[in-house]
Design a protein around this motif. Structure first.
Motif, PDB file in Angstrom:
ATOM      1  N   GLU A   1      -6.654   4.032  -6.937  1.00 17.26           N
ATOM      2  CA  GLU A   1      -5.291   3.492  -6.903  1.00 17.26           C
ATOM      3  C   GLU A   1      -5.274   2.092  -6.294  1.00 17.26           C
ATOM      4  O   GLU A   1      -4.535   1.215  -6.745  1.00 17.26           O
ATOM      5  CB  GLU A   1      -4.360   4.429  -6.130  1.00 17.26           C
ATOM      6  N   ILE A   2      -6.097   1.872  -5.268  1.00 13.25           N
ATOM      7  CA  ILE A   2      -6.203   0.541  -4.667  1.00 13.25           C
ATOM      8  C   ILE A   2      -6.718  -0.455  -5.706  1.00 13.25           C
ATOM      9  O   ILE A   2      -6.172  -1.560  -5.847  1.00 13.25           O
ATOM     10  CB  ILE A   2      -7.131   0.570  -3.426  1.00 13.25           C
ATOM     11  N   ARG A   3      -7.744  -0.074  -6.427  1.00 17.34           N
ATOM     12  CA  ARG A   3      -8.299  -0.959  -7.464  1.00 17.34           C
ATOM     13  C   ARG A   3      -7.267  -1.268  -8.549  1.00 17.34           C
ATOM     14  O   ARG A   3      -7.145  -2.404  -8.996  1.00 17.34           O
ATOM     15  CB  ARG A   3      -9.539  -0.333  -8.085  1.00 17.34           C
ATOM     16  N   ALA A   4      -6.504  -0.248  -8.939  1.00 15.53           N
ATOM     17  CA  ALA A   4      -5.468  -0.449  -9.956  1.00 15.53           C
ATOM     18  C   ALA A   4      -4.388  -1.403  -9.457  1.00 15.53           C
ATOM     19  O   ALA A   4      -3.896  -2.251 -10.212  1.00 15.53           O
ATOM     20  CB  ALA A   4      -4.852   0.894 -10.354  1.00 15.53           C
ATOM     21  N   LEU A   5      -4.035  -1.297  -8.182  1.00 10.52           N
ATOM     22  CA  LEU A   5      -3.044  -2.205  -7.585  1.00 10.52           C
ATOM     23  C   LEU A   5      -3.533  -3.643  -7.681  1.00 10.52           C
ATOM     24  O   LEU A   5      -2.783  -4.539  -8.079  1.00 10.52           O
ATOM     25  CB  LEU A   5      -2.781  -1.816  -6.130  1.00 10.52           C
ATOM     26  N   TRP A   6      -4.790  -3.884  -7.337  1.00 16.53           N
ATOM     27  CA  TRP A   6      -5.343  -5.239  -7.414  1.00 16.53           C
ATOM     28  C   TRP A   6      -5.379  -5.740  -8.849  1.00 16.53           C
ATOM     29  O   TRP A   6      -5.076  -6.905  -9.119  1.00 16.53           O
ATOM     30  CB  TRP A   6      -6.740  -5.297  -6.789  1.00 16.53           C
ATOM     31  N   ARG A   7      -5.735  -4.859  -9.783  1.00 12.52           N
ATOM     32  CA  ARG A   7      -5.752  -5.275 -11.206  1.00 12.52           C
ATOM     33  C   ARG A   7      -4.353  -5.661 -11.670  1.00 12.52           C
ATOM     34  O   ARG A   7      -4.162  -6.679 -12.328  1.00 12.52           O
ATOM     35  CB  ARG A   7      -6.313  -4.158 -12.089  1.00 12.52           C
ATOM     36  N   ARG A   8      -3.359  -4.844 -11.331  1.00 13.68           N
ATOM     37  CA  ARG A   8      -1.972  -5.128 -11.733  1.00 13.68           C
ATOM     38  C   ARG A   8      -1.462  -6.424 -11.127  1.00 13.68           C
ATOM     39  O   ARG A   8      -0.676  -7.143 -11.740  1.00 13.68           O
ATOM     40  CB  ARG A   8      -1.038  -3.989 -11.308  1.00 13.68           C
TER      41      ARG A   8
ATOM     42  N   GLY B   1      -3.127  -9.107 -10.378  1.00 16.79           N
ATOM     43  CA  GLY B   1      -3.821 -10.317 -10.798  1.00 16.79           C
ATOM     44  C   GLY B   1      -4.536 -10.999  -9.647  1.00 16.79           C
ATOM     45  O   GLY B   1      -4.879 -12.173  -9.727  1.00 16.79           O
ATOM     46  N   GLY B   2      -4.766 -10.267  -8.555  1.00 19.38           N
ATOM     47  CA  GLY B   2      -5.519 -10.819  -7.436  1.00 19.38           C
ATOM     48  C   GLY B   2      -4.678 -11.398  -6.316  1.00 19.38           C
ATOM     49  O   GLY B   2      -5.207 -11.805  -5.292  1.00 19.38           O
ATOM     50  N   THR B   3      -3.362 -11.439  -6.493  1.00 22.18           N
ATOM     51  CA  THR B   3      -2.469 -11.938  -5.444  1.00 22.18           C
ATOM     52  C   THR B   3      -1.371 -10.911  -5.229  1.00 22.18           C
ATOM     53  O   THR B   3      -0.590 -10.638  -6.141  1.00 22.18           O
ATOM     54  CB  THR B   3      -1.838 -13.288  -5.840  1.00 22.18           C
ATOM     55  N   LEU B   4      -1.312 -10.342  -4.027  1.00 24.66           N
ATOM     56  CA  LEU B   4      -0.338  -9.296  -3.734  1.00 24.66           C
ATOM     57  C   LEU B   4       0.976  -9.884  -3.219  1.00 24.66           C
ATOM     58  O   LEU B   4       0.978 -10.773  -2.375  1.00 24.66           O
ATOM     59  CB  LEU B   4      -0.890  -8.338  -2.677  1.00 24.66           C
TER      60      LEU B   4
ATOM     61  N   TYR C   1      -0.565  -1.674  -0.335  1.00 31.06           N
ATOM     62  CA  TYR C   1      -2.002  -1.776  -0.107  1.00 31.06           C
ATOM     63  C   TYR C   1      -2.359  -1.271   1.293  1.00 31.06           C
ATOM     64  O   TYR C   1      -3.303  -0.489   1.461  1.00 31.06           O
ATOM     65  CB  TYR C   1      -2.454  -3.226  -0.290  1.00 31.06           C
ATOM     66  N   GLN C   2      -1.609  -1.683   2.297  1.00 29.72           N
ATOM     67  CA  GLN C   2      -1.879  -1.239   3.672  1.00 29.72           C
ATOM     68  C   GLN C   2      -1.738   0.274   3.793  1.00 29.72           C
ATOM     69  O   GLN C   2      -2.554   0.931   4.445  1.00 29.72           O
ATOM     70  CB  GLN C   2      -0.948  -1.954   4.648  1.00 29.72           C
ATOM     71  N   ARG C   3      -0.715   0.820   3.166  1.00 29.53           N
ATOM     72  CA  ARG C   3      -0.522   2.274   3.179  1.00 29.53           C
ATOM     73  C   ARG C   3      -1.697   2.978   2.519  1.00 29.53           C
ATOM     74  O   ARG C   3      -2.229   3.963   3.037  1.00 29.53           O
ATOM     75  CB  ARG C   3       0.786   2.652   2.481  1.00 29.53           C
ATOM     76  N   LEU C   4      -2.136   2.450   1.371  1.00 26.82           N
ATOM     77  CA  LEU C   4      -3.247   3.050   0.649  1.00 26.82           C
ATOM     78  C   LEU C   4      -4.557   2.964   1.437  1.00 26.82           C
ATOM     79  O   LEU C   4      -5.339   3.920   1.454  1.00 26.82           O
ATOM     80  CB  LEU C   4      -3.413   2.386  -0.725  1.00 26.82           C
ATOM     81  N   VAL C   5      -4.798   1.833   2.087  1.00 30.14           N
ATOM     82  CA  VAL C   5      -6.023   1.683   2.878  1.00 30.14           C
ATOM     83  C   VAL C   5      -6.031   2.696   4.026  1.00 30.14           C
ATOM     84  O   VAL C   5      -7.068   3.307   4.309  1.00 30.14           O
ATOM     85  CB  VAL C   5      -6.186   0.237   3.394  1.00 30.14           C
ATOM     86  N   MET C   6      -4.899   2.897   4.665  1.00 34.26           N
ATOM     87  CA  MET C   6      -4.822   3.881   5.742  1.00 34.26           C
ATOM     88  C   MET C   6      -5.057   5.298   5.197  1.00 34.26           C
ATOM     89  O   MET C   6      -5.753   6.098   5.810  1.00 34.26           O
ATOM     90  CB  MET C   6      -3.468   3.794   6.445  1.00 34.26           C
ATOM     91  N   GLU C   7      -4.498   5.583   4.040  1.00 28.66           N
ATOM     92  CA  GLU C   7      -4.715   6.894   3.410  1.00 28.66           C
ATOM     93  C   GLU C   7      -6.187   7.061   3.046  1.00 28.66           C
ATOM     94  O   GLU C   7      -6.775   8.116   3.261  1.00 28.66           O
ATOM     95  CB  GLU C   7      -3.833   7.038   2.166  1.00 28.66           C
ATOM     96  N   TRP C   8      -6.785   5.993   2.509  1.00 22.92           N
ATOM     97  CA  TRP C   8      -8.207   6.035   2.144  1.00 22.92           C
ATOM     98  C   TRP C   8      -9.073   6.296   3.378  1.00 22.92           C
ATOM     99  O   TRP C   8      -9.984   7.130   3.347  1.00 22.92           O
ATOM    100  CB  TRP C   8      -8.611   4.723   1.472  1.00 22.92           C
TER     101      TRP C   8
END
Length: 61
Positions: free
Chosen positions: A23-30, A32-35, A43-50
């Protein structure tokens, strides 16, 4: 009636680190490299979950 919200990183259904990583990778793909600000929060929520889902090896004494 008031309900307290959990501040822990636990997901409603526990997912594996690999699932969260995808899911983190998909977020970055969507993005385009700039959040955006909203995407950074996700992203922060996902990293904590990961991190919570990543197995932690036992420490040697």
């Amino acid at each position: 009636m008031l309900h307290s919200m959990s501040t822990s990183v636990e997901a409603a259904t526990e997912r594996s680190a690999a699932e969260v990583n995808e899911e983190i990778r998909a977020l970055w793909r969507r993005s385009g490299g700039t959040l955006s600000t909203e995407q950074r929060e996700e992203y922060q929520r996902l990293v904590m979950e990961w991190a919570a889902a990543t197995p932690h090896p036992a420490r040697a004494a």
